[in-house]
Design a protein around this motif. Structure first.
Motif, PDB file in Angstrom:
ATOM      1  N   TYR A  35     -39.557  62.620  10.246  1.00 17.55           N
ATOM      2  CA  TYR A  35     -39.878  63.328  11.890  1.00 17.55           C
ATOM      3  C   TYR A  35     -40.901  62.334  12.408  1.00 17.55           C
ATOM      4  CZ  TYR A  35     -40.626  65.899  16.091  1.00 17.55           C
ATOM      5  OH  TYR A  35     -40.201  67.006  16.971  1.00 17.55           O
ATOM      6  N   ARG A  36     -40.529  61.338  13.511  1.00 13.57           N
ATOM      7  CA  ARG A  36     -41.427  60.474  13.912  1.00 13.57           C
ATOM      8  C   ARG A  36     -42.564  61.157  14.644  1.00 13.57           C
ATOM      9  NH1 ARG A  36     -37.928  56.415  17.334  1.00 13.57           N
ATOM     10  NH2 ARG A  36     -36.896  58.186  16.540  1.00 13.57           N
ATOM     11  N   ASP A  37     -42.243  62.063  15.164  1.00  4.94           N
ATOM     12  CA  ASP A  37     -43.599  62.482  15.958  1.00  4.94           C
ATOM     13  C   ASP A  37     -44.726  63.327  16.042  1.00  4.94           C
ATOM     14  OD1 ASP A  37     -42.338  61.277  18.406  1.00  4.94           O
ATOM     15  OD2 ASP A  37     -41.319  63.384  18.922  1.00  4.94           O
ATOM     16  N   TYR A  42     -43.939  68.767  10.843  1.00  4.38           N
ATOM     17  CA  TYR A  42     -42.673  69.335  10.540  1.00  4.38           C
ATOM     18  C   TYR A  42     -42.311  69.637   9.351  1.00  4.38           C
ATOM     19  CZ  TYR A  42     -37.806  67.930   9.436  1.00  4.38           C
ATOM     20  OH  TYR A  42     -36.820  67.898   9.501  1.00  4.38           O
ATOM     21  N   ASP A  43     -43.164  69.262   8.011  1.00  5.53           N
ATOM     22  CA  ASP A  43     -43.763  69.758   6.594  1.00  5.53           C
ATOM     23  C   ASP A  43     -43.728  71.171   7.062  1.00  5.53           C
ATOM     24  OD1 ASP A  43     -42.300  66.806   5.978  1.00  5.53           O
ATOM     25  OD2 ASP A  43     -44.507  65.876   5.821  1.00  5.53           O
ATOM     26  N   GLU A  44     -45.360  71.599   7.653  1.00  2.00           N
ATOM     27  CA  GLU A  44     -45.756  72.583   7.418  1.00  2.00           C
ATOM     28  C   GLU A  44     -44.439  73.619   7.852  1.00  2.00           C
ATOM     29  OE1 GLU A  44     -48.931  74.910   9.469  1.00  2.00           O
ATOM     30  OE2 GLU A  44     -49.428  73.343   9.577  1.00  2.00           O
ATOM     31  N   LEU A  49     -40.598  78.020   6.918  1.00  2.00           N
ATOM     32  CA  LEU A  49     -38.666  78.689   7.130  1.00  2.00           C
ATOM     33  C   LEU A  49     -38.262  78.658   5.211  1.00  2.00           C
ATOM     34  CD1 LEU A  49     -36.107  78.762   8.604  1.00  2.00           C
ATOM     35  CD2 LEU A  49     -35.739  76.462   8.323  1.00  2.00           C
ATOM     36  N   TRP A  50     -38.968  77.685   4.058  1.00  2.00           N
ATOM     37  CA  TRP A  50     -38.427  78.269   2.945  1.00  2.00           C
ATOM     38  C   TRP A  50     -38.723  79.547   2.447  1.00  2.00           C
ATOM     39  CZ3 TRP A  50     -34.761  76.288   0.721  1.00  2.00           C
ATOM     40  CH2 TRP A  50     -33.843  74.996   0.969  1.00  2.00           C
ATOM     41  N   ARG A  51     -40.687  79.489   2.730  1.00  2.00           N
ATOM     42  CA  ARG A  51     -41.056  80.857   2.293  1.00  2.00           C
ATOM     43  C   ARG A  51     -40.085  82.151   2.994  1.00  2.00           C
ATOM     44  NH1 ARG A  51     -45.915  78.090   3.096  1.00  2.00           N
ATOM     45  NH2 ARG A  51     -45.812  78.885   5.417  1.00  2.00           N
ATOM     46  N   GLU A  52     -39.983  82.167   4.162  1.00  2.00           N
ATOM     47  CA  GLU A  52     -39.343  82.578   4.402  1.00  2.00           C
ATOM     48  C   GLU A  52     -37.124  83.512   4.484  1.00  2.00           C
ATOM     49  OE1 GLU A  52     -39.182  82.585   8.913  1.00  2.00           O
ATOM     50  OE2 GLU A  52     -41.238  83.363   9.226  1.00  2.00           O
ATOM     51  N   LEU A  53     -36.684  81.995   4.526  1.00  2.00           N
ATOM     52  CA  LEU A  53     -35.621  82.086   3.191  1.00  2.00           C
ATOM     53  C   LEU A  53     -35.819  82.492   2.211  1.00  2.00           C
ATOM     54  CD1 LEU A  53     -34.423  78.701   4.662  1.00  2.00           C
ATOM     55  CD2 LEU A  53     -32.703  81.135   4.555  1.00  2.00           C
TER      56      LEU A  53
END
Length: 75
Positions: A35-37, A42-44, A49-53
């Motif tokens: 993710y260039r911007d 993005y990584d955070e 999202l992984w924690r919530e999943l």
């Protein structure tokens, strides 16, 4: 998001589990995309999202997903 909509409409634990599994695969793919911007943000976000999943998967495995709980977890 079709997957989330399907998960929200799921009436059985296997149906919900199937949608969440598909979402996990999509998140896995997305987490490896650059993710260039703002890569650190993005990584955070992906880690959040992984924690919530993980919470959702844990609840599914415990057969503890009710309509009262999973709409909040799925956003």
């Amino acid at each position: 998001m079709k997957i989330v909509t399907g998960a929200m409409a799921g009436t059985t634990m296997p149906a919900l589990s199937s949608y969440v599994g598909r979402l996990e695969r999509d998140v896995e793919q997305a987490s490896h995309q650059p993710y260039r911007d703002d890569q650190p943000a993005y990584d955070e976000g992906m880690q959040t999202l992984w924690r919530e999943l993980a919470e959702i998967v844990q609840a599914i495995r415990a057969n503890d997903m009710t309509r009262k709980h999973y709409p909040d977890l799925l956003g």
